[in-house]
Design a protein around this motif. Structure first.
Motif, PDB file in Angstrom:
ATOM      1  N   ALA A  79     -40.332 -47.973  -6.663  1.00  7.24           N
ATOM      2  CA  ALA A  79     -39.762 -46.984  -5.739  1.00  7.24           C
ATOM      3  C   ALA A  79     -38.657 -46.134  -6.355  1.00  7.24           C
ATOM      4  O   ALA A  79     -38.215 -45.167  -5.744  1.00  7.24           O
ATOM      5  N   LYS A  80     -38.222 -46.455  -7.558  1.00 11.62           N
ATOM      6  CA  LYS A  80     -37.055 -45.769  -8.129  1.00 11.62           C
ATOM      7  C   LYS A  80     -37.348 -44.322  -8.515  1.00 11.62           C
ATOM      8  O   LYS A  80     -38.483 -43.958  -8.829  1.00 11.62           O
ATOM      9  N   PHE A  81     -36.297 -43.527  -8.446  1.00 11.39           N
ATOM     10  CA  PHE A  81     -36.315 -42.140  -8.897  1.00 11.39           C
ATOM     11  C   PHE A  81     -34.942 -41.845  -9.447  1.00 11.39           C
ATOM     12  O   PHE A  81     -33.981 -42.573  -9.184  1.00 11.39           O
TER      13      PHE A  81
ATOM     14  N   SER B  51     -39.534 -44.775  -1.295  1.00 11.04           N
ATOM     15  CA  SER B  51     -39.603 -43.594  -2.146  1.00 11.04           C
ATOM     16  C   SER B  51     -40.749 -43.785  -3.136  1.00 11.04           C
ATOM     17  O   SER B  51     -41.140 -44.915  -3.440  1.00 11.04           O
ATOM     18  N   ASN B  52     -41.299 -42.701  -3.608  1.00  9.27           N
ATOM     19  CA  ASN B  52     -42.508 -42.671  -4.450  1.00  9.27           C
ATOM     20  C   ASN B  52     -43.741 -43.113  -3.681  1.00  9.27           C
ATOM     21  O   ASN B  52     -44.801 -43.285  -4.272  1.00  9.27           O
ATOM     22  N   ASN B  53     -43.587 -43.363  -2.386  1.00 13.22           N
ATOM     23  CA  ASN B  53     -44.685 -43.835  -1.542  1.00 13.22           C
ATOM     24  C   ASN B  53     -45.387 -45.045  -2.154  1.00 13.22           C
ATOM     25  O   ASN B  53     -46.599 -45.190  -2.089  1.00 13.22           O
ATOM     26  N   ALA B  54     -44.575 -45.894  -2.769  1.00  8.53           N
ATOM     27  CA  ALA B  54     -45.084 -47.112  -3.403  1.00  8.53           C
ATOM     28  C   ALA B  54     -45.548 -48.089  -2.331  1.00  8.53           C
ATOM     29  O   ALA B  54     -44.839 -48.348  -1.369  1.00  8.53           O
TER      30      ALA B  54
ATOM     31  N   GLU C 196     -30.125 -44.023 -10.927  1.00 11.47           N
ATOM     32  CA  GLU C 196     -31.437 -44.398 -10.391  1.00 11.47           C
ATOM     33  C   GLU C 196     -31.271 -44.981  -8.999  1.00 11.47           C
ATOM     34  O   GLU C 196     -30.411 -45.844  -8.781  1.00 11.47           O
ATOM     35  N   TYR C 197     -32.130 -44.545  -8.081  1.00  9.29           N
ATOM     36  CA  TYR C 197     -32.065 -44.954  -6.685  1.00  9.29           C
ATOM     37  C   TYR C 197     -33.466 -45.214  -6.147  1.00  9.29           C
ATOM     38  O   TYR C 197     -34.455 -44.798  -6.728  1.00  9.29           O
ATOM     39  N   ALA C 198     -33.502 -45.858  -4.995  1.00 11.96           N
ATOM     40  CA  ALA C 198     -34.735 -46.024  -4.232  1.00 11.96           C
ATOM     41  C   ALA C 198     -34.372 -45.921  -2.758  1.00 11.96           C
ATOM     42  O   ALA C 198     -33.256 -46.259  -2.348  1.00 11.96           O
TER      43      ALA C 198
ATOM     44  N   VAL D 231     -31.614 -39.373 -10.050  1.00 21.51           N
ATOM     45  CA  VAL D 231     -30.793 -38.242  -9.620  1.00 21.51           C
ATOM     46  C   VAL D 231     -30.010 -37.800 -10.846  1.00 21.51           C
ATOM     47  O   VAL D 231     -29.344 -38.608 -11.489  1.00 21.51           O
ATOM     48  N   THR D 232     -30.136 -36.521 -11.187  1.00 22.03           N
ATOM     49  CA  THR D 232     -29.381 -35.989 -12.322  1.00 22.03           C
ATOM     50  C   THR D 232     -28.362 -34.989 -11.780  1.00 22.03           C
ATOM     51  O   THR D 232     -27.463 -35.378 -11.061  1.00 22.03           O
ATOM     52  N   THR D 233     -28.549 -33.733 -12.088  1.00 21.20           N
ATOM     53  CA  THR D 233     -27.594 -32.721 -11.607  1.00 21.20           C
ATOM     54  C   THR D 233     -28.206 -31.823 -10.539  1.00 21.20           C
ATOM     55  O   THR D 233     -27.569 -30.878 -10.097  1.00 21.20           O
ATOM     56  N   GLU D 234     -29.446 -32.113 -10.149  1.00 24.18           N
ATOM     57  CA  GLU D 234     -30.098 -31.280  -9.145  1.00 24.18           C
ATOM     58  C   GLU D 234     -30.326 -32.077  -7.857  1.00 24.18           C
ATOM     59  O   GLU D 234     -30.468 -33.293  -7.880  1.00 24.18           O
ATOM     60  N   ASP D 235     -30.389 -31.370  -6.749  1.00 23.40           N
ATOM     61  CA  ASP D 235     -30.694 -32.006  -5.471  1.00 23.40           C
ATOM     62  C   ASP D 235     -32.148 -32.471  -5.467  1.00 23.40           C
ATOM     63  O   ASP D 235     -33.006 -31.888  -6.134  1.00 23.40           O
ATOM     64  N   ILE D 236     -32.410 -33.524  -4.715  1.00 25.05           N
ATOM     65  CA  ILE D 236     -33.740 -34.141  -4.658  1.00 25.05           C
ATOM     66  C   ILE D 236     -34.305 -33.966  -3.255  1.00 25.05           C
ATOM     67  O   ILE D 236     -33.583 -34.116  -2.265  1.00 25.05           O
ATOM     68  N   THR D 237     -35.606 -33.681  -3.176  1.00 25.47           N
ATOM     69  CA  THR D 237     -36.314 -33.629  -1.902  1.00 25.47           C
ATOM     70  C   THR D 237     -37.492 -34.598  -1.985  1.00 25.47           C
ATOM     71  O   THR D 237     -38.285 -34.515  -2.924  1.00 25.47           O
ATOM     72  N   LEU D 238     -37.586 -35.515  -1.016  1.00 27.01           N
ATOM     73  CA  LEU D 238     -38.649 -36.513  -0.996  1.00 27.01           C
ATOM     74  C   LEU D 238     -39.404 -36.442   0.317  1.00 27.01           C
ATOM     75  O   LEU D 238     -38.794 -36.262   1.377  1.00 27.01           O
ATOM     76  N   ASN D 239     -40.712 -36.635   0.250  1.00 24.12           N
ATOM     77  CA  ASN D 239     -41.530 -36.791   1.449  1.00 24.12           C
ATOM     78  C   ASN D 239     -42.078 -38.208   1.401  1.00 24.12           C
ATOM     79  O   ASN D 239     -42.847 -38.550   0.502  1.00 24.12           O
ATOM     80  N   ILE D 240     -41.671 -39.033   2.352  1.00 25.97           N
ATOM     81  CA  ILE D 240     -42.077 -40.438   2.382  1.00 25.97           C
ATOM     82  C   ILE D 240     -43.110 -40.641   3.479  1.00 25.97           C
ATOM     83  O   ILE D 240     -42.981 -40.117   4.583  1.00 25.97           O
ATOM     84  N   LEU D 241     -44.123 -41.426   3.141  1.00 22.15           N
ATOM     85  CA  LEU D 241     -45.172 -41.786   4.096  1.00 22.15           C
ATOM     86  C   LEU D 241     -44.926 -43.173   4.647  1.00 22.15           C
ATOM     87  O   LEU D 241     -44.520 -44.069   3.914  1.00 22.15           O
ATOM     88  N   LEU D 242     -45.210 -43.354   5.943  1.00 27.78           N
ATOM     89  CA  LEU D 242     -45.102 -44.691   6.544  1.00 27.78           C
ATOM     90  C   LEU D 242     -46.486 -45.288   6.651  1.00 27.78           C
ATOM     91  O   LEU D 242     -47.465 -44.625   6.770  1.00 27.78           O
TER      92      LEU D 242
END
Length: 137
Positions: A122-124, A108-111, A78-80, A126-137
């Motif tokens: 904000a946590k998400f 992350s999670n645009n919290a 688990e990461y953020a 990571v398992t065995t697949e690559d992750i793509t995130l779009n973060i808003l400021l």
């Protein structure tokens, strides 16, 4: 014969463990208000979130209000992500006298919370697949 079989089993287990640490997390931000300064990003676990330095970090120049960055070799867990638009390039978040941030930030999670960011929001995973995130400021 038993030792050869044991060797093959150990080898296959070590290869599968090694492969799990080869995940990537790619972050894009498309709504940066200007190209001044840099975007600072940090990859955190619950133990490092808002406490210590990030496991991986990046400082990237902004081009036309956008950035894209990839964290490599991320193990399962688990990461953020914490993001700061460091407009004045001083390497830290600046605050107004009443404690409000002067510079844009995101998670992350645009919290978005009132008060300090929380890992649980904000946590998400990571398992065995690559992750793509779009973060808003």
């Amino acid at each position: 014969m038993k030792s050869i079989l044991l060797f093959i089993i150990c080898l296959s287990l070590s290869i599968s463990c090694w492969a799990q640490s080869d995940n990537t997390i790619t972050i894009t931000i498309n709504n940066i208000k200007n190209d001044t300064g840099k975007i600072l990003l940090g990859l955190h676990t619950e133990n490092t979130f808002m406490k210590t330095e990030a496991l991986q970090k990046s400082a990237i120049e902004i081009i036309e209000g956008k950035i894209k960055v990839t964290f490599n070799n991320v193990t399962a867990g688990e990461y953020a992500i914490l993001v700061l638009h460091d407009e004045n390039n001083n390497g830290k978040m600046d605050f107004t006298p009443n404690g409000m941030p002067k510079e844009d930030y995101g998670l992350s999670n645009n919290a978005m919370n009132f008060g300090p960011p929380q890992f649980s929001d904000a946590k998400f995973e990571v398992t065995t697949e690559d992750i793509t995130l779009n973060i808003l400021l």
